[in-house]
Design a protein around this motif. Structure first.
Motif, PDB file in Angstrom:
ATOM      1  N   ALA A 274       0.826  -1.214   0.000  1.00  0.00           N
ATOM      2  CA  ALA A 274       0.000   0.000   0.000  1.00  0.00           C
ATOM      3  C   ALA A 274       0.857   1.260   0.000  1.00  0.00           C
ATOM      4  O   ALA A 274       0.374   2.352  -0.317  1.00  0.00           O
ATOM      5  N   TYR A 275       2.144   1.129   0.333  1.00  0.00           N
ATOM      6  CA  TYR A 275       3.027   2.293   0.419  1.00  0.00           C
ATOM      7  C   TYR A 275       4.089   2.308  -0.683  1.00  0.00           C
ATOM      8  O   TYR A 275       4.996   3.118  -0.660  1.00  0.00           O
ATOM      9  N   GLY A 276       3.985   1.371  -1.655  1.00  0.00           N
ATOM     10  CA  GLY A 276       4.939   1.371  -2.752  1.00  0.00           C
ATOM     11  C   GLY A 276       5.636   0.028  -2.894  1.00  0.00           C
ATOM     12  O   GLY A 276       5.110  -1.019  -2.492  1.00  0.00           O
ATOM     13  N   GLU A 277       6.838   0.064  -3.465  1.00  0.00           N
ATOM     14  CA  GLU A 277       7.598  -1.168  -3.673  1.00  0.00           C
ATOM     15  C   GLU A 277       7.947  -1.820  -2.333  1.00  0.00           C
ATOM     16  O   GLU A 277       8.155  -1.133  -1.337  1.00  0.00           O
ATOM     17  N   VAL A 278       8.032  -3.169  -2.363  1.00  0.00           N
ATOM     18  CA  VAL A 278       8.186  -3.933  -1.120  1.00  0.00           C
ATOM     19  C   VAL A 278       9.537  -4.629  -1.115  1.00  0.00           C
ATOM     20  O   VAL A 278      10.046  -5.052  -2.160  1.00  0.00           O
ATOM     21  N   MET A 279      10.128  -4.752   0.076  1.00  0.00           N
ATOM     22  CA  MET A 279      11.359  -5.531   0.203  1.00  0.00           C
ATOM     23  C   MET A 279      11.239  -6.493   1.381  1.00  0.00           C
ATOM     24  O   MET A 279      10.501  -6.244   2.347  1.00  0.00           O
ATOM     25  N   VAL A 280      11.955  -7.591   1.270  1.00  0.00           N
ATOM     26  CA  VAL A 280      12.003  -8.612   2.316  1.00  0.00           C
ATOM     27  C   VAL A 280      13.449  -8.702   2.797  1.00  0.00           C
ATOM     28  O   VAL A 280      14.385  -8.732   1.985  1.00  0.00           O
ATOM     29  N   GLU A 281      13.629  -8.734   4.130  1.00  0.00           N
ATOM     30  CA  GLU A 281      14.983  -8.853   4.656  1.00  0.00           C
ATOM     31  C   GLU A 281      14.982  -9.741   5.893  1.00  0.00           C
ATOM     32  O   GLU A 281      13.932 -10.004   6.496  1.00  0.00           O
ATOM     33  N   LYS A 282      16.145 -10.207   6.247  1.00  0.00           N
ATOM     34  CA  LYS A 282      16.308 -11.117   7.371  1.00  0.00           C
ATOM     35  C   LYS A 282      15.874 -10.448   8.665  1.00  0.00           C
ATOM     36  O   LYS A 282      16.204  -9.303   8.945  1.00  0.00           O
ATOM     37  N   PHE A 283      15.073 -11.163   9.456  1.00  0.00           N
ATOM     38  CA  PHE A 283      14.676 -10.666  10.772  1.00  0.00           C
ATOM     39  C   PHE A 283      15.813 -10.897  11.757  1.00  0.00           C
ATOM     40  O   PHE A 283      16.309 -12.016  11.901  1.00  0.00           O
ATOM     41  N   LEU A 284      16.234  -9.809  12.393  1.00  0.00           N
ATOM     42  CA  LEU A 284      17.291  -9.901  13.391  1.00  0.00           C
ATOM     43  C   LEU A 284      16.648 -10.000  14.775  1.00  0.00           C
ATOM     44  O   LEU A 284      15.833  -9.151  15.142  1.00  0.00           O
ATOM     45  N   PRO A 285      16.989 -11.009  15.541  1.00  0.00           N
ATOM     46  CA  PRO A 285      16.405 -11.114  16.884  1.00  0.00           C
ATOM     47  C   PRO A 285      16.992 -10.055  17.806  1.00  0.00           C
ATOM     48  O   PRO A 285      18.127  -9.616  17.636  1.00  0.00           O
ATOM     49  N   GLY A 286      16.226  -9.654  18.775  1.00  0.00           N
ATOM     50  CA  GLY A 286      16.693  -8.665  19.731  1.00  0.00           C
ATOM     51  C   GLY A 286      15.710  -7.513  19.871  1.00  0.00           C
ATOM     52  O   GLY A 286      14.537  -7.610  19.480  1.00  0.00           O
ATOM     53  N   PHE A 287      16.207  -6.433  20.409  1.00  0.00           N
ATOM     54  CA  PHE A 287      15.372  -5.248  20.636  1.00  0.00           C
ATOM     55  C   PHE A 287      15.611  -4.211  19.542  1.00  0.00           C
ATOM     56  O   PHE A 287      16.636  -4.224  18.858  1.00  0.00           O
ATOM     57  N   ASP A 288      14.659  -3.326  19.438  1.00  0.00           N
ATOM     58  CA  ASP A 288      14.724  -2.248  18.444  1.00  0.00           C
ATOM     59  C   ASP A 288      15.325  -1.019  19.121  1.00  0.00           C
ATOM     60  O   ASP A 288      14.772  -0.518  20.108  1.00  0.00           O
ATOM     61  N   PHE A 289      16.447  -0.544  18.611  1.00  0.00           N
ATOM     62  CA  PHE A 289      17.101   0.641  19.175  1.00  0.00           C
ATOM     63  C   PHE A 289      17.137   1.750  18.127  1.00  0.00           C
ATOM     64  O   PHE A 289      17.371   1.490  16.938  1.00  0.00           O
TER      65      PHE A 289
END
Length: 855
Positions: A274-289
């Motif tokens: 819905a917001y344009g072109e899409v990308m897929v990337e590896k999920f990194l475990p941990g917290f979001d900083f």
């Protein structure tokens, strides 16, 4: 009670240094004393208990509804959370008419507060209802929609703390700091030196990853995808779990993390697409900083947690969300430190992943996550971790920002913690953000707020730089245009690119950019916007200050030439010379502490302004022995006076002399009012810091012709006769012109004059009474605009002033300024002198030039 006029005073003004709403309010009968309105105050307080104490400005005077209006407008804004505290109400000479002034922080809020205050008072008078809470809520919502957001607001607050002027250029977040050539601009948390290329890179997440990887910054693997099937294929290539997000996105919109199945991925792809072109990337475990980089430094870091609620074993998820949203820190959008949690389709989907629904009752202590991303804009929280960031983690954040080319950058990292380098814990940078939100660092949910606004200002302006250029403000009754032009000429002679406003137009670096009367605040603000202005000189007229206040917050030099009785007295409730002096004093009150006021010591009303100046004072007067001058000089302070054939600047035992023969505008010192003008300009140039060689050469090269100072004692030769064109239009100007003309020999003298209709009758009569003592012939003409007067009314008043004139032998009335000029020129003989008091300055001077050229 009736409000007959409303003005927004957007700068320092007659009443206050605050931005204010000024209203003219008419009260009838008992409205002039509310004690004569039975039960009014009790009903008012019942409708609005938080109105506070009601009192007039002058104790002992009756409290009118106008005073109540002021108190109510301020109290409503205060209850809505606005930082205002000033109000003032004064009675005018008109019975039952008041000037009501009160502070506002946002103009739209101030205007609406005035309307609501009037409605409240009317309800109290009529005994009807008024919903005070609804009014306060309306004002609070309006204030939130109008004021700067927390990110931009923090930067503006830091600028104000350093004394750096600012101006909001749009209703959004585009703000200018500093003036003229020293200005800088920001758009939210984005500065003017950041290139569009850097912004484009930051918006392209795949390109950003490539650049960061090349710089040795850890990033997750990934690629753009064409559709849901391609997204699943990419997920299998990379390895589950994965993240799906828009390739060009912000604020966490369309981002889904920790995807482990095909159905979940298909829904995530739909959301991101819905917001344009899409990308897929590896999920990194941990917290979001989120790490904030400003310039080449890490200035703040926060751990972001997704929106969540904790079960109590009683309330449903929906009820828990409602309870959390009652936190006063949570609001809509970005105006508050936290955003309300939304129980929308995305949140419901996340609940389903946890086997829950909105009406489920989580167990006591159960953590219920309502979104995968941790953006504050979607209801997440932030915990400050700035003091725990490992130097290597900080270095990777700075490298990421510099690789993209962002001066202010929000670097998003995913890792277990920031205590160890990313490489040791398989963490990485997942995104680099231009114009990052700052509120998580200013007001984190947990932990200490950081001075990020100060860091941004330190990047824009070096320590000790306040972004200001020299600003000289000039006001007075007579001479202010000449003084303004002369100061501008001296500054330009020193090599500065100047911006000047006066009654003739706006000039930037010698080029006219606007015409007409430009002595108001709008023109001054336009000059300060110009990036090629090193110094500014503003003529400040009374009308602009009354209508809108000053166009600047502070000036380095304020010059007041004189205060005369013929300067529009009787208009806008300025009825006496003392009233006029208080109005003109506004520029003196707004001198910087390190600046100067240049004041005419021989004018008592001007000399008295010294007490209001936050900076130093330079007095000027022809008579060095004047008591004010002598006292000031004895104290070792700066003065400028006349000593025989020279202007002398004195400070302590130091003296600097400028021979009057070298200042052609004074005609060897014979034109007294021009000597006064030169002294004022010399003092101003001295205050700015110009060297004396520049001042001398500038005075010598200044021409008082129609091109240099149009309509200001422009002397011309016509067939052996002397013609003087001047725009003098008040009694003090007439006296000065007569004194000047008396020094110039002539066989016969004539004067061409009209009168401005917006003067008092006595002022119009006095002008010709003065001229009638000095001129043989008088030609009267009617102005193009009568300014509210009936046809012929001004001419009749001018004739009355000539009754009993000691010298005038011939008086003639002519319709039309140019016809009057031609009539005067036709009668001139060699050796005669004619003073032509022009109305349409530019057109009249052009007409004169044409006639002189024709011979």
């Amino acid at each position: 009670m009736e409000v007959t006029r409303i003005r927004a005073l957007r700068g320092s003004n007659l009443w206050s240094r605050h931005t204010c709403i000024e209203a003219i309010v008419r009260c009838e009968g008992d409205e002039n004393a509310i004690e004569r309105l039975p039960g009014f105050e009790a009903r008012l307080r019942a409708l609005f208990p938080n109105i506070g104490e009601l009192h007039p400005i002058v104790l002992g005077q009756p409290l009118a509804l106008a005073h109540v209006l002021e108190n109510t407008a301020v109290a409503l804004q205060v209850q809505a959370g606005c930082a205002v505290n000033f109000g003032h109400t004064s009675r005018t000479l008109d019975e039952g008419v008041f000037q009501v002034t009160f502070q506002y922080s946002e103009e739209a809020v101030g205007r609406r507060a005035l309307e609501l205050a009037g409605t409240l008072i009317a309800a109290a008078q009529a005994g009807s209802d008024f919903d005070a809470m609804a009014a306060i809520t309306e004002l609070r919502d309006l204030d939130e929609s109008e004021r700067l957001g927390p990110s931009t607001g923090s930067i503006v607050d830091a600028a104000v703390a350093r004394g750096i002027p600012f101006r909001r250029l749009t209703r959004g977040s585009l703000v200018q700091f500093g003036w003229g050539a020293k200005q800088r601009r920001i758009q939210a948390a984005e500065i003017d030196s950041t290139s569009g290329v850097a912004e484009a890179i930051a918006q392209d997440k795949e390109l950003t990853k490539q650049l960061l990887n090349a710089a040795g910054v850890p990033v997750p693997l990934g690629r753009p995808v064409a559709d849901a099937d391609d997204a699943w294929a990419a997920a299998l290539e990379i390895g589950l779990p994965v993240v799906v997000k828009p390739q060009d996105g912000n604020q966490g919109k369309g981002v889904t993390v920790n995807i482990t199945g095909r159905e979940q991925l298909a829904a995530a792809w739909q959301s991101a697409a819905a917001y344009g072109e899409v990308m897929v990337e590896k999920f990194l475990p941990g917290f979001d900083f989120r790490l904030l980089v400003v310039g080449d430094k890490l200035v703040a870091a926060a751990r972001r947690d997704p929106p969540q609620v904790i079960g109590d074993g009683v309330k449903t998820v929906r009820e828990l969300v409602e309870w959390v949203n009652q936190d006063p820190r949570r609001g809509e959008g970005h105006a508050t430190s936290l955003t309300k949690i939304r129980l929308d389709d995305i949140a419901i989907g996340r609940l389903e992943d946890q086997g829950l629904a909105p009406d489920s009752v989580p167990a006591l202590g159960q953590r219920v996550v309502l979104r995968n991303n941790a953006n504050l804009s979607t209801g997440g929280t932030a915990t400050d971790v700035t003091d725990t960031v490992h130097p290597e983690v900080a270095a990777r954040a700075v490298e990421a920002a510099q690789m993209v080319g962002l001066h202010i950058c929000g670097v998003d990292m995913v890792c277990e913690n920031v205590l160890r380098p990313l490489e040791e814990q398989h963490g990485g940078v997942v995104e680099v953000n231009a114009a990052p939100g700052l509120r998580m660092h200013i007001s984190p949910s947990f932990g200490r707020g950081r001075a990020v606004g100060e860091a941004v200002m330190d990047t824009l302006f070096a320590h000790g730089d306040d972004g200001r250029i020299p600003v000289v403000a000039v006001t007075g009754t007579n001479g202010k245009t000449t003084v303004t032009r002369l100061i501008n000429h001296l500054l330009a002679s020193s090599g500065l690119r100047t911006g000047m406003t006066n009654t003739d137009g706006v000039y930037v670096d010698g080029r006219q950019t606007d015409s007409g009367d430009c002595s108001g605040p709008k023109s001054a603000r336009n000059v300060l916007l110009h990036p090629e202005v090193d110094a500014a000189v503003f003529e400040v007229a009374r009308g602009g200050v009354l209508r809108e206040g000053l166009g600047f917050d502070r000036c380095q030099v304020a010059v007041v030439t004189n205060i005369g009785s013929g300067d529009h007295l009787g208009l806008n409730y300025i009825t006496t010379v003392e009233d006029l002096a208080v109005l003109k004093r506004v520029i003196v009150r707004n001198v910087t502490p390190g600046g100067h006021a240049v004041l005419n010591a021989s004018d008592p009303n001007v000399a008295a302004m010294a007490a209001s100046c936050p900076g130093s004072v330079i007095f000027f007067a022809a008579d060095r022995a004047h008591p004010v001058m002598a006292t000031h000089r004895a104290q070792g302070r700066r003065t400028v006076h006349v000593d025989r054939d020279a202007i002398v600047a004195a400070e302590g035992s130091w003296r600097e002399r400028i021979p009057l023969r070298d200042v052609q505008i004074t005609r060897n010192g014979s034109i007294g009012f021009q000597v006064d003008n030169v002294m004022a300009a010399v003092a101003a140039a001295w205050a700015v810091g110009l060297d004396w060689d520049t001042i001398r050469s500038g005075l010598a090269s200044f021409n008082n012709d129609a091109a240099g100072v149009p309509g200001r004692f422009n002397v011309m030769d016509y067939r052996g006769a002397t013609v003087i064109a001047d725009y003098g239009h008040n009694t003090d100007a007439m006296r000065a012109l007569v004194a000047a003309v008396d020094t110039m020999p002539a066989k016969k003298r004539s004067v061409v004059i009209s009168g401005a209709g917006d003067r008092r009758d006595s002022d119009i009569r006095d002008q010709t009474a003065i001229l009638g003592q000095a001129f043989d012939d008088v030609i009267l003409y009617q102005d193009a605009a009568q300014r509210g007067r009936a046809d012929g009314e001004v001419m009749a008043l001018l004739r009355q002033g000539l009754e009993g004139a000691g010298r005038t032998r011939h008086v003639e009335e002519i319709r039309g300024e140019f016809i009057a000029i031609d009539t005067a020129l036709a009668r001139l003989q060699p050796g005669d002198l004619s003073l032509i008091l022009v109305d349409q300055v530019e057109e009249a001077l052009a007409h004169l030039a044409q006639r002189i050229a024709e011979g």
